[in-house]
Design an enzyme around this catalytic site. Structure first.
Site, PDB file in Angstrom:
ATOM      1  CD  GLU A 274     -14.753 -47.508  57.023  1.00 42.27           C
ATOM      2  OE1 GLU A 274     -13.712 -46.919  57.342  1.00 42.27           O
ATOM      3  OE2 GLU A 274     -14.919 -48.722  57.214  1.00 42.27           O
ATOM      4  CG  HIS A 295     -22.931 -24.022  75.158  1.00 40.71           C
ATOM      5  ND1 HIS A 295     -23.722 -22.970  75.562  1.00 40.71           N
ATOM      6  CD2 HIS A 295     -23.398 -25.118  75.806  1.00 40.71           C
ATOM      7  CE1 HIS A 295     -24.607 -23.408  76.445  1.00 40.71           C
ATOM      8  NE2 HIS A 295     -24.440 -24.710  76.618  1.00 40.71           N
ATOM      9  CE  LYS A 408      -7.452 -50.761  55.375  1.00 38.62           C
ATOM     10  NZ  LYS A 408      -7.951 -52.013  55.928  1.00 38.62           N
TER      11      LYS A 408
HETATM   12  O1  PA5 Z   1     -14.675 -51.250  59.098  1.00 38.43           O
HETATM   13  C1  PA5 Z   1     -13.735 -51.574  58.392  1.00 38.43           C
HETATM   14  O2  PA5 Z   1     -13.776 -52.586  57.677  1.00 38.43           O
HETATM   15  C2  PA5 Z   1     -12.444 -50.789  58.396  1.00 38.43           C
HETATM   16  O3  PA5 Z   1     -12.551 -49.610  59.123  1.00 38.43           O
HETATM   17  C3  PA5 Z   1     -11.316 -51.627  59.005  1.00 38.43           C
HETATM   18  O4  PA5 Z   1     -11.689 -52.015  60.301  1.00 38.43           O
HETATM   19  C4  PA5 Z   1      -9.992 -50.860  59.070  1.00 38.43           C
HETATM   20  O5  PA5 Z   1      -9.636 -50.397  57.787  1.00 38.43           O
HETATM   21  C5  PA5 Z   1      -8.874 -51.746  59.606  1.00 38.43           C
HETATM   22  O6  PA5 Z   1      -8.731 -52.901  58.823  1.00 38.43           O
HETATM   23  P1  PA5 Z   1      -8.017 -54.186  59.377  1.00 38.43           P
HETATM   24  O7  PA5 Z   1      -8.817 -54.708  60.534  1.00 38.43           O
HETATM   25  O8  PA5 Z   1      -7.982 -55.136  58.223  1.00 38.43           O
HETATM   26  O9  PA5 Z   1      -6.635 -53.776  59.821  1.00 38.43           O
END
Ligand code: PA5
Length: 418
Positions: A274, A295, A408
């Site tokens: 990410e 393995h 989302k």
């Molecule tokens: O690292 C990130 O920003 C994302 O993975 C969020 O943590 C994830 O989408 C969850 O979002 P939120 O904490 O707003 O529910």
């Protein structure tokens, strides 16, 4: 004592190659991001008063009779805490902590407490935005079950919410109206960089982990970054990975040789993917664990396309390490009587790194003296720093996730939600 060391001989990178990358400028840009308050994860290890407060809140829940914590969150709002607890859980001192991330009917059925269990169960809802569909739907279902068991009046004492504390966050407004305890999600820290904020520390404290020790390990790495600057451990690791990526090694396998660090691999996978996967760039992280995956996938890594780097994590000492006992007639198939399990893991890891190197494959090895709060804190802080350096080298913003947010929004549209 070094909580974390790096052996990068097998990355085959020279100091001159690292020196040509402009790491000093990258360090200065990151320092500007930190000092201007644009990114808060660098400073979290120094927030000892917050850690002490969270430890007190966790003790208060225990004193109130809570023995089980259900953590509802997804991605960065869950993976860090899961990694900490899998690595460091202390069943004698802490609560049982379980995680639920998605509205998967079977997973929900598996964790749903019985009517009587609810009396000793608390819900922790973690969502920075307060509007991610998966956790908010699971939370509302669990909350309804909680109310059915303990009653509407008493249920608020069983709910804690970690979310963006700014007005306008609908989850915050709901939590306040219901009288839930709210712990603020730091505004300048994104989910995947939040493991050392309340998002990771509160569930860890509930599980009986000494969160101050965790921060002290992370502090060491942060001091290393501030003092050594472009020569710090994280910059060196990032530089090697960047050069490998530029040379076409675009897959990064993260492979601790310790079952307890299995979820650190999953946390790392999110951190790397990410943070770095944007603008048409970014290495593909693969979460792995040794020796099991020796393995399963090693053949591909060893003799398939030379498009990968491997990062191992070696644990020097385990809390206990059985020895292979001698047994009459066993020498023929296990000629290693008296060798400890740790000896075998070390031999496997070293053997794999050497064999990979002989085939011209690149690998690096982090080593921790043991799986302790300090060493896990150091490892996680180092990897977050490395993601920040990699972002600078790749010229991408490591701290946003527009692709995730777009997904989302589309899902909400499909469901007809606002
Ligand atoms: O690292 C990130 O920003 C994302 O993975 C969020 O943590 C994830 O989408 C969850 O979002 P939120 O904490 O707003 O529910």
């Amino acid at each position: 004592m070094d909580f974390l060391t790096l052996d990068d001989r097998h990355m085959r990178v020279s100091d001159a190659e690292r020196g040509a990358l402009g790491l000093d400028a990258a360090h200065r840009r990151l320092e500007a991001i930190r000092t201007e308050g644009r990114q808060g994860f660098f400073d979290l290890p120094f927030d000892l008063s917050s850690a002490a407060f969270l430890a007190r809140r966790a003790s208060a829940l225990r004193r109130a009779g809570i023995r089980r914590l259900l953590v509802v969150g997804i991605g960065g709002s869950s993976l860090g805490a899961r990694a900490l607890i899998e690595a460091l859980r202390s069943p004698k001192r802490g609560m049982d902590v379980a995680f639920v991330s998605a509205p998967d009917p079977d997973a929900y059925a598996d964790i749903l407490p019985s009517r009587t269990e609810w009396k000793r169960t608390a819900l922790l809802v973690v969502s920075k935005s307060g509007s991610t569909l998966e956790p908010v739907s699971v939370f509302l279902a669990l909350r309804a079950a909680l109310i059915r068991s303990v009653g509407a009046k008493k249920h608020a004492a069983h709910v804690v919410v970690i979310t963006d504390p700014r007005e306008g966050n609908p989850l915050l407004a709901f939590a306040r109206a219901e009288g839930y305890e709210v712990l603020p999600h730091p505004l300048n820290v994104g989910g995947r960089f939040s493991v050392l904020s309340p998002v990771g520390l509160f569930p860890a404290a509930c599980a009986g982990i000494d969160v101050r020790r965790l921060l002290s390990g992370a502090q060491r790495l942060e001091e290393d970054r501030r003092i050594k600057r472009e020569a710090c451990l994280a910059a060196r690791f990032a530089a090697d990975q960047f050069l490998a990526y530029q040379a076409g090694r675009t897959t990064h396998v993260f492979m601790p040789y310790a079952a307890r660090l299995r979820l650190v691999s999953l946390w790392f996978r999110q951190l790397w993917a990410e943070s770095l996967g944007k603008d048409g760039k970014g290495p593909t992280p693969v979460a792995s664990v040794g020796p099991d995956d020796q393995h399963s996938q090693l053949q591909l890594y060893q003799q398939g396309p030379d498009d990968k780097t491997l990062t191992f994590v070696d644990v020097e000492r385990f809390a206990s390490s059985p020895k292979v006992p001698a047994a009459k007639g066993a020498d023929a198939f296990a000629p290693i009587p008296g060798r400890s399990f740790t000896d075998i893991l070390h031999a496997e890891r070293k053997g794999v790194a050497e064999a990979l190197a002989e085939d011209g494959r690149r690998s690096a090895t982090f080593a921790v003296p043991s799986i302790s709060p300090e060493s896990v804190g150091a490892l996680l802080q180092c990897l977050m720093q490395a993601a920040a350096f990699m972002g600078e080298l790749l010229q991408v913003n490591a701290f946003d996730q527009p692709g995730v947010e777009a997904g989302k929004r589309e899902a909400r549209k499909i469901l007809g939600a606002r």
